[in-house]
Design a protein around this motif. Structure first.
Motif, PDB file in Angstrom:
ATOM      1  N   PHE A 168       0.831  -1.219   0.000  1.00 36.80           N
ATOM      2  CA  PHE A 168       0.000   0.000   0.000  1.00 36.80           C
ATOM      3  C   PHE A 168       0.858   1.257   0.000  1.00 36.80           C
ATOM      4  CE2 PHE A 168      -2.553  -3.321   2.028  1.00 36.80           C
ATOM      5  CZ  PHE A 168      -3.656  -3.330   1.185  1.00 36.80           C
ATOM      6  N   ASP A 169       2.085   1.168   0.545  1.00 35.73           N
ATOM      7  CA  ASP A 169       2.978   2.328   0.544  1.00 35.73           C
ATOM      8  C   ASP A 169       3.732   2.474  -0.771  1.00 35.73           C
ATOM      9  OD1 ASP A 169       2.196   2.881   3.107  1.00 35.73           O
ATOM     10  OD2 ASP A 169       3.896   1.841   4.046  1.00 35.73           O
ATOM     11  N   GLY A 170       3.875   1.374  -1.512  1.00 35.41           N
ATOM     12  CA  GLY A 170       4.570   1.435  -2.785  1.00 35.41           C
ATOM     13  C   GLY A 170       6.041   1.093  -2.657  1.00 35.41           C
ATOM     14  N   LEU A 171       6.687   0.999  -3.806  1.00 35.37           N
ATOM     15  CA  LEU A 171       8.079   0.551  -3.851  1.00 35.37           C
ATOM     16  C   LEU A 171       9.026   1.546  -3.198  1.00 35.37           C
ATOM     17  CD1 LEU A 171      10.048  -1.615  -4.984  1.00 35.37           C
ATOM     18  CD2 LEU A 171      10.185  -0.248  -7.071  1.00 35.37           C
ATOM     19  N   TRP A 172       8.833   2.827  -3.431  1.00 34.01           N
ATOM     20  CA  TRP A 172       9.787   3.830  -2.960  1.00 34.01           C
ATOM     21  C   TRP A 172       9.417   4.399  -1.596  1.00 34.01           C
ATOM     22  CZ3 TRP A 172      13.631   2.783  -5.763  1.00 34.01           C
ATOM     23  CH2 TRP A 172      13.484   2.478  -7.128  1.00 34.01           C
ATOM     24  N   ALA A 173       8.147   4.382  -1.223  1.00 30.06           N
ATOM     25  CA  ALA A 173       7.734   4.961   0.060  1.00 30.06           C
ATOM     26  C   ALA A 173       7.905   4.008   1.233  1.00 30.06           C
ATOM     27  CB  ALA A 173       6.274   5.416  -0.019  1.00 30.06           C
ATOM     28  N   SER A 174       8.101   2.721   0.969  1.00 30.63           N
ATOM     29  CA  SER A 174       8.285   1.763   2.057  1.00 30.63           C
ATOM     30  C   SER A 174       9.576   2.050   2.810  1.00 30.63           C
ATOM     31  CB  SER A 174       8.321   0.335   1.496  1.00 30.63           C
ATOM     32  OG  SER A 174       7.090  -0.006   0.896  1.00 30.63           O
ATOM     33  N   GLN A 175       9.578   1.711   4.097  1.00 30.22           N
ATOM     34  CA  GLN A 175      10.706   2.043   4.968  1.00 30.22           C
ATOM     35  C   GLN A 175      11.969   1.271   4.586  1.00 30.22           C
ATOM     36  OE1 GLN A 175       9.991   1.164   9.068  1.00 30.22           O
ATOM     37  NE2 GLN A 175      11.979   1.944   9.771  1.00 30.22           N
ATOM     38  N   TRP A 176      13.074   1.989   4.528  1.00 24.52           N
ATOM     39  CA  TRP A 176      14.381   1.394   4.231  1.00 24.52           C
ATOM     40  C   TRP A 176      14.937   0.746   5.504  1.00 24.52           C
ATOM     41  CZ3 TRP A 176      17.074   0.960  -0.316  1.00 24.52           C
ATOM     42  CH2 TRP A 176      18.408   0.545  -0.224  1.00 24.52           C
ATOM     43  N   VAL A 177      15.321  -0.543   5.417  1.00 25.28           N
ATOM     44  CA  VAL A 177      15.830  -1.262   6.587  1.00 25.28           C
ATOM     45  C   VAL A 177      17.237  -1.793   6.370  1.00 25.28           C
ATOM     46  CG1 VAL A 177      13.532  -1.899   7.413  1.00 25.28           C
ATOM     47  CG2 VAL A 177      14.765  -3.429   5.834  1.00 25.28           C
ATOM     48  N   GLY A 178      17.851  -1.496   5.238  1.00 22.71           N
ATOM     49  CA  GLY A 178      19.217  -1.941   4.980  1.00 22.71           C
ATOM     50  C   GLY A 178      19.319  -3.457   4.851  1.00 22.71           C
ATOM     51  N   PHE A 179      20.246  -4.031   5.627  1.00 20.74           N
ATOM     52  CA  PHE A 179      20.498  -5.463   5.530  1.00 20.74           C
ATOM     53  C   PHE A 179      19.751  -6.265   6.603  1.00 20.74           C
ATOM     54  CE2 PHE A 179      24.107  -3.588   3.326  1.00 20.74           C
ATOM     55  CZ  PHE A 179      24.211  -4.406   2.213  1.00 20.74           C
ATOM     56  N   ASP A 180      18.717  -5.692   7.208  1.00 21.09           N
ATOM     57  CA  ASP A 180      17.980  -6.402   8.249  1.00 21.09           C
ATOM     58  C   ASP A 180      17.330  -7.678   7.729  1.00 21.09           C
ATOM     59  OD1 ASP A 180      18.746  -4.412   9.908  1.00 21.09           O
ATOM     60  OD2 ASP A 180      16.755  -3.524  10.193  1.00 21.09           O
ATOM     61  N   ASN A 181      16.785  -7.614   6.513  1.00 22.79           N
ATOM     62  CA  ASN A 181      16.152  -8.806   5.945  1.00 22.79           C
ATOM     63  C   ASN A 181      17.172  -9.926   5.730  1.00 22.79           C
ATOM     64  OD1 ASN A 181      13.482  -7.810   5.756  1.00 22.79           O
ATOM     65  ND2 ASN A 181      14.008  -6.665   3.908  1.00 22.79           N
ATOM     66  N   PHE A 182      18.366  -9.559   5.307  1.00 24.12           N
ATOM     67  CA  PHE A 182      19.408 -10.563   5.109  1.00 24.12           C
ATOM     68  C   PHE A 182      19.893 -11.128   6.441  1.00 24.12           C
ATOM     69  CE2 PHE A 182      19.521  -8.084   1.226  1.00 24.12           C
ATOM     70  CZ  PHE A 182      19.656  -9.056   0.251  1.00 24.12           C
ATOM     71  N   GLN A 183      19.946 -10.290   7.469  1.00 24.74           N
ATOM     72  CA  GLN A 183      20.348 -10.789   8.789  1.00 24.74           C
ATOM     73  C   GLN A 183      19.332 -11.806   9.310  1.00 24.74           C
ATOM     74  OE1 GLN A 183      21.026  -7.719  11.674  1.00 24.74           O
ATOM     75  NE2 GLN A 183      21.447  -9.144  13.337  1.00 24.74           N
ATOM     76  N   ARG A 184      18.056 -11.483   9.168  1.00 24.95           N
ATOM     77  CA  ARG A 184      17.014 -12.440   9.563  1.00 24.95           C
ATOM     78  C   ARG A 184      17.116 -13.723   8.752  1.00 24.95           C
ATOM     79  NH1 ARG A 184      11.863  -9.700   8.028  1.00 24.95           N
ATOM     80  NH2 ARG A 184      11.007 -11.730   8.604  1.00 24.95           N
ATOM     81  N   LEU A 185      17.415 -13.559   7.462  1.00 23.36           N
ATOM     82  CA  LEU A 185      17.494 -14.714   6.570  1.00 23.36           C
ATOM     83  C   LEU A 185      18.610 -15.659   6.996  1.00 23.36           C
ATOM     84  CD1 LEU A 185      16.143 -15.673   3.846  1.00 23.36           C
ATOM     85  CD2 LEU A 185      18.118 -14.683   2.712  1.00 23.36           C
ATOM     86  N   PHE A 186      19.776 -15.106   7.255  1.00 25.41           N
ATOM     87  CA  PHE A 186      20.933 -15.939   7.580  1.00 25.41           C
ATOM     88  C   PHE A 186      20.853 -16.533   8.984  1.00 25.41           C
ATOM     89  CE2 PHE A 186      23.378 -13.050   4.483  1.00 25.41           C
ATOM     90  CZ  PHE A 186      22.943 -13.819   3.405  1.00 25.41           C
ATOM     91  N   GLU A 187      19.975 -16.003   9.827  1.00 27.80           N
ATOM     92  CA  GLU A 187      19.763 -16.561  11.157  1.00 27.80           C
ATOM     93  C   GLU A 187      18.610 -17.554  11.195  1.00 27.80           C
ATOM     94  OE1 GLU A 187      19.137 -13.151  13.564  1.00 27.80           O
ATOM     95  OE2 GLU A 187      21.265 -12.588  13.663  1.00 27.80           O
ATOM     96  N   ASP A 188      17.952 -17.747  10.071  1.00 30.38           N
ATOM     97  CA  ASP A 188      16.782 -18.635   9.988  1.00 30.38           C
ATOM     98  C   ASP A 188      17.237 -20.053   9.645  1.00 30.38           C
ATOM     99  OD1 ASP A 188      14.372 -19.868   9.619  1.00 30.38           O
ATOM    100  OD2 ASP A 188      13.561 -18.377   8.236  1.00 30.38           O
TER     101      ASP A 188
END
Length: 284
Positions: A29-49
């Motif tokens: 709903f926020d769109g591609l550019w308006a969504s919050q920037w989180v850096g490498f947080d998604n990758f950190q969660r991924l590698f800890e999963d």
């Protein structure tokens, strides 16, 4: 070349812009550019999963099995078809082995279930003969060999097309000269056929390595429930269930981007290795 270039630009290179959501807490709903920037947080969660690493292991396991057992089959089929002198018989065999490629994975999986299922044809024959039945469909230990067998049955015939085209370019006088020098069938294959088709084999191997993490979404998706995600979950289904089904788009995009980077590195490494052995590879 314009239609082909347009296809890759629109459906391959264009969507790569969307990979930016791997670094965002993406909300549609926020769109591609308006969504919050989180850096490498998604990758950190991924590698800890731990589920992610189990998925990577499943994907690599099945891919290596396919590479070892599937890759030689089109070569063997191409050599067999190339050796047939009866043109009518050659065309008949080609049609038979090519046909499964045009059958959808839904039908392929259903056929294997009808043949190898608990009440399938194989167990019916074993039961009528007074022998013990075998548990293949639904047995997690049998899934990976079964998945490789399905790929071989469906796509091995299609894979022979390029190799057959290469074999047709081999000079027949080389075979005649080798035979006059006393070379048997095996030595003719090793010293004439294999060097002639080696460049195309290396090219196919490099391309296959680039898709080593791309096992097959439809094939695994259709059997994931039967065998369980412990053995049947691959990166593509992982991305689907985490992203589209689960709504965690940034996390799923990180997994997809990880897969793409590893595939690109494998192609680059294999291509450099081919250059060291004096082959052209995919690119210079």
């Amino acid at each position: 070349m314009v239609p082909g270039l347009a296809y890759f630009l629109l459906f391959h290179y264009g969507p790569m812009v969307g990979s930016v959501i791997a670094f965002k807490d993406y909300v549609p709903f926020d769109g591609l550019w308006a969504s919050q920037w989180v850096g490498f947080d998604n990758f950190q969660r991924l590698f800890e999963d731990t589920d992610f690493w189990q998925t990577v292991w499943n994907t690599l396991y099945i891919s290596v099995l396919q590479l070892v057992f599937f890759f030689p089959v089109p070569l063997a089929l191409a050599l067999l078809l190339h050796s047939l002198t009866n043109d009518l018989l050659r065309r008949f065999v080609q049609s038979v082995v090519y046909l499964p490629h045009f059958i959808s994975w839904v039908i392929v999986v259903a056929l294997f279930q009808q043949v190898l299922g608990g009440t399938g044809m194989l167990n019916s024959l074993l039961g009528d003969a007074g022998l013990h039945t075998v548990d293949i469909i639904g047995n997690p230990d049998a899934f990976r060999p079964l998945a490789v067998a399905q790929v071989i049955w469906r796509d091995a015939g299609w894979g022979t097309i390029i190799i057959l085209a290469s074999l047709s370019q081999v000079n027949e006088q080389l075979y005649e000269a080798a035979a006059m020098d006393g070379a048997g069938p095996w030595r003719r294959f090793w010293h004439v056929t294999l060097p002639a088709i080696r460049p195309i084999l290396i090219l196919l191997l490099i391309l296959r390595l680039g898709e080593i993490l791309n096992v097959g979404f439809e094939q695994m998706m259709l059997q994931r429930t039967t065998y369980g995600p412990e053995v049947a979950e691959i990166l593509d289904t992982f991305v689907f269930f985490k992203g589209i089904a689960g709504g965690d788009f940034g996390y799923a995009a990180a997994a997809g981007l990880f897969k793409g980077v590893i595939g690109a590195l494998l192609v680059y490494s294999a291509n450099r290795l081919a250059h060291r052995f004096g082959e052209q590879g995919v690119y210079r």
